[in-house]
Design a protein around this motif. Structure first.
Motif, PDB file in Angstrom:
ATOM      1  N   SER A 155       0.833  -1.207   0.000  1.00  0.00           N
ATOM      2  CA  SER A 155       0.000   0.000   0.000  1.00  0.00           C
ATOM      3  C   SER A 155       0.865   1.253   0.000  1.00  0.00           C
ATOM      4  O   SER A 155       0.569   2.230  -0.707  1.00  0.00           O
ATOM      5  N   SER A 156       1.941   1.222   0.773  1.00  0.00           N
ATOM      6  CA  SER A 156       2.850   2.373   0.820  1.00  0.00           C
ATOM      7  C   SER A 156       3.506   2.598  -0.536  1.00  0.00           C
ATOM      8  O   SER A 156       3.645   3.735  -1.006  1.00  0.00           O
ATOM      9  N   ARG A 157       3.898   1.515  -1.180  1.00  0.00           N
ATOM     10  CA  ARG A 157       4.572   1.640  -2.481  1.00  0.00           C
ATOM     11  C   ARG A 157       3.607   2.142  -3.563  1.00  0.00           C
ATOM     12  O   ARG A 157       4.007   2.922  -4.433  1.00  0.00           O
ATOM     13  N   THR A 158       2.370   1.703  -3.528  1.00  0.00           N
ATOM     14  CA  THR A 158       1.408   2.199  -4.513  1.00  0.00           C
ATOM     15  C   THR A 158       1.124   3.685  -4.285  1.00  0.00           C
ATOM     16  O   THR A 158       0.904   4.433  -5.237  1.00  0.00           O
ATOM     17  N   GLY A 159       1.170   4.099  -3.016  1.00  0.00           N
ATOM     18  CA  GLY A 159       1.011   5.522  -2.721  1.00  0.00           C
ATOM     19  C   GLY A 159       2.161   6.335  -3.293  1.00  0.00           C
ATOM     20  O   GLY A 159       1.962   7.439  -3.826  1.00  0.00           O
ATOM     21  N   VAL A 160       3.372   5.787  -3.216  1.00  0.00           N
ATOM     22  CA  VAL A 160       4.544   6.454  -3.802  1.00  0.00           C
ATOM     23  C   VAL A 160       4.388   6.547  -5.315  1.00  0.00           C
ATOM     24  O   VAL A 160       4.674   7.585  -5.928  1.00  0.00           O
ATOM     25  N   ILE A 161       3.900   5.471  -5.930  1.00  0.00           N
ATOM     26  CA  ILE A 161       3.677   5.474  -7.380  1.00  0.00           C
ATOM     27  C   ILE A 161       2.703   6.569  -7.773  1.00  0.00           C
ATOM     28  O   ILE A 161       2.930   7.317  -8.727  1.00  0.00           O
ATOM     29  N   ALA A 162       1.600   6.689  -7.027  1.00  0.00           N
ATOM     30  CA  ALA A 162       0.605   7.722  -7.316  1.00  0.00           C
ATOM     31  C   ALA A 162       1.205   9.118  -7.175  1.00  0.00           C
ATOM     32  O   ALA A 162       0.907  10.023  -7.967  1.00  0.00           O
ATOM     33  N   SER A 163       2.066   9.298  -6.182  1.00  0.00           N
ATOM     34  CA  SER A 163       2.697  10.607  -5.962  1.00  0.00           C
ATOM     35  C   SER A 163       3.651  10.971  -7.103  1.00  0.00           C
ATOM     36  O   SER A 163       3.690  12.119  -7.564  1.00  0.00           O
ATOM     37  N   ILE A 164       4.424   9.989  -7.566  1.00  0.00           N
ATOM     38  CA  ILE A 164       5.352  10.237  -8.671  1.00  0.00           C
ATOM     39  C   ILE A 164       4.583  10.562  -9.950  1.00  0.00           C
ATOM     40  O   ILE A 164       4.934  11.480 -10.697  1.00  0.00           O
ATOM     41  N   ILE A 165       3.507   9.813 -10.194  1.00  0.00           N
ATOM     42  CA  ILE A 165       2.674  10.080 -11.368  1.00  0.00           C
ATOM     43  C   ILE A 165       2.106  11.490 -11.301  1.00  0.00           C
ATOM     44  O   ILE A 165       2.088  12.228 -12.292  1.00  0.00           O
ATOM     45  N   SER A 166       1.635  11.890 -10.126  1.00  0.00           N
ATOM     46  CA  SER A 166       1.067  13.228  -9.950  1.00  0.00           C
ATOM     47  C   SER A 166       2.101  14.316 -10.198  1.00  0.00           C
ATOM     48  O   SER A 166       1.793  15.366 -10.769  1.00  0.00           O
ATOM     49  N   LYS A 167       3.333  14.059  -9.780  1.00  0.00           N
ATOM     50  CA  LYS A 167       4.406  15.032  -9.995  1.00  0.00           C
ATOM     51  C   LYS A 167       4.632  15.255 -11.480  1.00  0.00           C
ATOM     52  O   LYS A 167       4.788  16.390 -11.949  1.00  0.00           O
ATOM     53  N   GLU A 168       4.641  14.173 -12.249  1.00  0.00           N
ATOM     54  CA  GLU A 168       4.814  14.286 -13.695  1.00  0.00           C
ATOM     55  C   GLU A 168       3.567  14.867 -14.358  1.00  0.00           C
ATOM     56  O   GLU A 168       3.662  15.633 -15.316  1.00  0.00           O
ATOM     57  N   ALA A 169       2.405  14.520 -13.829  1.00  0.00           N
ATOM     58  CA  ALA A 169       1.150  14.999 -14.405  1.00  0.00           C
ATOM     59  C   ALA A 169       1.016  16.509 -14.294  1.00  0.00           C
ATOM     60  O   ALA A 169       0.439  17.165 -15.166  1.00  0.00           O
ATOM     61  N   ALA A 170       1.568  17.069 -13.231  1.00  0.00           N
ATOM     62  CA  ALA A 170       1.471  18.516 -13.019  1.00  0.00           C
ATOM     63  C   ALA A 170       2.100  19.300 -14.169  1.00  0.00           C
ATOM     64  O   ALA A 170       1.730  20.444 -14.430  1.00  0.00           O
ATOM     65  N   LYS A 171       3.016  18.670 -14.883  1.00  0.00           N
ATOM     66  CA  LYS A 171       3.683  19.342 -16.004  1.00  0.00           C
ATOM     67  C   LYS A 171       2.772  19.445 -17.229  1.00  0.00           C
ATOM     68  O   LYS A 171       2.993  20.294 -18.093  1.00  0.00           O
ATOM     69  N   VAL A 172       1.775  18.559 -17.306  1.00  0.00           N
ATOM     70  CA  VAL A 172       0.924  18.520 -18.509  1.00  0.00           C
ATOM     71  C   VAL A 172      -0.534  18.892 -18.243  1.00  0.00           C
ATOM     72  O   VAL A 172      -1.287  19.143 -19.177  1.00  0.00           O
ATOM     73  N   PHE A 173      -0.938  18.907 -16.989  1.00  0.00           N
ATOM     74  CA  PHE A 173      -2.311  19.297 -16.665  1.00  0.00           C
ATOM     75  C   PHE A 173      -2.394  20.818 -16.711  1.00  0.00           C
ATOM     76  O   PHE A 173      -2.122  21.500 -15.732  1.00  0.00           O
ATOM     77  N   GLN A 174      -2.775  21.342 -17.844  1.00  0.00           N
ATOM     78  CA  GLN A 174      -2.788  22.786 -18.029  1.00  0.00           C
ATOM     79  C   GLN A 174      -3.736  23.505 -17.084  1.00  0.00           C
ATOM     80  O   GLN A 174      -3.534  24.650 -16.729  1.00  0.00           O
ATOM     81  N   SER A 175      -4.797  22.821 -16.705  1.00  0.00           N
ATOM     82  CA  SER A 175      -5.798  23.485 -15.866  1.00  0.00           C
ATOM     83  C   SER A 175      -5.915  22.836 -14.494  1.00  0.00           C
ATOM     84  O   SER A 175      -6.958  22.884 -13.872  1.00  0.00           O
ATOM     85  N   HIS A 176      -4.811  22.208 -14.019  1.00  0.00           N
ATOM     86  CA  HIS A 176      -4.920  21.493 -12.743  1.00  0.00           C
ATOM     87  C   HIS A 176      -5.278  22.415 -11.590  1.00  0.00           C
ATOM     88  O   HIS A 176      -5.904  21.994 -10.623  1.00  0.00           O
ATOM     89  N   ASP A 177      -4.897  23.694 -11.725  1.00  0.00           N
ATOM     90  CA  ASP A 177      -5.194  24.621 -10.640  1.00  0.00           C
ATOM     91  C   ASP A 177      -6.685  24.874 -10.496  1.00  0.00           C
ATOM     92  O   ASP A 177      -7.173  25.240  -9.429  1.00  0.00           O
ATOM     93  N   ILE A 178      -7.435  24.673 -11.581  1.00  0.00           N
ATOM     94  CA  ILE A 178      -8.882  24.862 -11.528  1.00  0.00           C
ATOM     95  C   ILE A 178      -9.510  23.946 -10.485  1.00  0.00           C
ATOM     96  O   ILE A 178     -10.345  24.354  -9.681  1.00  0.00           O
ATOM     97  N   TYR A 179      -9.075  22.686 -10.494  1.00  0.00           N
ATOM     98  CA  TYR A 179      -9.687  21.691  -9.613  1.00  0.00           C
ATOM     99  C   TYR A 179      -9.210  21.829  -8.171  1.00  0.00           C
ATOM    100  O   TYR A 179      -9.787  21.244  -7.264  1.00  0.00           O
ATOM    101  N   GLN A 180      -8.145  22.584  -7.987  1.00  0.00           N
ATOM    102  CA  GLN A 180      -7.656  22.811  -6.633  1.00  0.00           C
ATOM    103  C   GLN A 180      -8.259  24.080  -6.028  1.00  0.00           C
ATOM    104  O   GLN A 180      -8.541  24.137  -4.843  1.00  0.00           O
ATOM    105  N   THR A 181      -8.451  25.113  -6.874  1.00  0.00           N
ATOM    106  CA  THR A 181      -8.972  26.381  -6.363  1.00  0.00           C
ATOM    107  C   THR A 181     -10.495  26.464  -6.442  1.00  0.00           C
ATOM    108  O   THR A 181     -11.111  27.201  -5.687  1.00  0.00           O
ATOM    109  N   GLU A 182     -11.088  25.713  -7.365  1.00  0.00           N
ATOM    110  CA  GLU A 182     -12.545  25.724  -7.511  1.00  0.00           C
ATOM    111  C   GLU A 182     -13.068  24.292  -7.381  1.00  0.00           C
ATOM    112  O   GLU A 182     -13.310  23.593  -8.361  1.00  0.00           O
ATOM    113  N   LEU A 183     -13.227  23.873  -6.130  1.00  0.00           N
ATOM    114  CA  LEU A 183     -13.603  22.491  -5.853  1.00  0.00           C
ATOM    115  C   LEU A 183     -14.986  22.138  -6.362  1.00  0.00           C
ATOM    116  O   LEU A 183     -15.302  20.970  -6.592  1.00  0.00           O
TER     117      LEU A 183
END
Length: 285
Positions: A155-183
């Protein structure tokens, strides 16, 4: 109108892949991908899939969009998404198949709305991130093969995988801030996913969000550049395409399944949205 079970979109369960797999974990399976693989008939899964491609070529079609398979990529597939693929020879990769309950245990490590991952299911990886993910995939494989397999460690390792994916995703999610600021936008998309078959009016969703329909429309136009109605319509069209391509249901049965009381109205709606009739879409390769 009764709908025969064998007419529905082919749904493959996790248990169908459990042959020769670890008997210590029934919520997560690991597979290595080597060489040519083809899925010609669109189908869906009731579990999550994370594919890490090493050296790879081919095409992965997810919800009717072709994605080029390349070296050092992550491909994400959520339950209910329809997919098929053509993987060329000499491809290597690694695949995690994850049950819904287990996925929930580390899903919070995905930093962004799942709608974002739906819209960007293929993520290019830096060499550093690929190396980190490969290490975690390999560690999970080894742990699953261990007689004293520790669920907490996996479970811990899958959480690390999700975190690494999210780090890379932030580079391509052009509107990721929308979902963080406007829930409310993310919640609106979640509500649509749960209710679009029965509820097609903006007023229903606005009431659930405790705002007016007009204000919900303003939020969508501001942040997504489309109206609230269009967002609902896009989800209906996607599900329509899934049924047309991956089931043997008649147009009338699909219309009924999606909450339309008249199949002619459904056909007109589909053609207005896509520029093609449901019948012609079904006949396309």
């Amino acid at each position: 109108m009764p709908i025969k079970k064998d007419q529905n979109i082919p749904l493959i369960g996790l248990q169908e892949f459990k042959k020769d797999q670890s008997r210590y974990n029934d919520q997560l399976l690991f597979n290595e991908l080597h060489g040519e693989r083809h899925i010609h008939k669109p189908h869906q899964h009731d579990f999550f899939i994370i594919v890490l491609f090493d050296q790879a070529k081919g095409v992965h079609n997810i919800d009717f969009i072709d994605y080029k398979i390349g070296n050092h990529q992550i491909h994400l597939l959520f339950p209910g998404q329809v997919h098929k693929w053509n993987i060329e020879p000499e491809t290597t990769g690694y695949q995690l198949m994850i049950g819904r309950d287990f996925f929930e245990s580390f899903s919070s490590s995905f930093r962004f709305s799942f709608a974002q991952y739906h819209n960007h299911p293929v993520i290019e990886l830096s060499q550093e991130s690929y190396n980190l993910l490969h290490y975690e995939f390999d560690a999970i494989k080894n742990e699953l093969e261990n007689e004293n397999c520790l669920q907490e460690l996996i479970s811990s390792r899958t959480g690390v995988i999700a975190s690494i994916i999210s780090k890379e995703a932030a580079k391509v999610f052009q509107s990721h801030d929308i979902y963080q600021t406007e829930l409310r936008i993310a919640k609106f998309e979640e509500l649509i996913d749960n209710h679009f078959k029965e509820e097609k009016l903006v007023s229903f969703y606005a009431a659930k969000l405790h705002i007016s329909a007009n204000y919900l429309n303003i939020l969508c136009k501001k942040h997504l550049k489309i109206s609230a109605t269009q967002l609902i319509q896009q989800r209906i069209v996607l599900e329509s395409k899934r049924h047309l391509k991956a089931t043997t249901l008649s147009i009338k049965e699909i219309a009924f399944e999606l909450g339309f009381v008249d199949h002619a109205y459904f056909s007109n709606f589909f053609k207005t949205q896509t520029g093609i009739t449901p019948t012609l879409f079904r006949e396309q390769l």
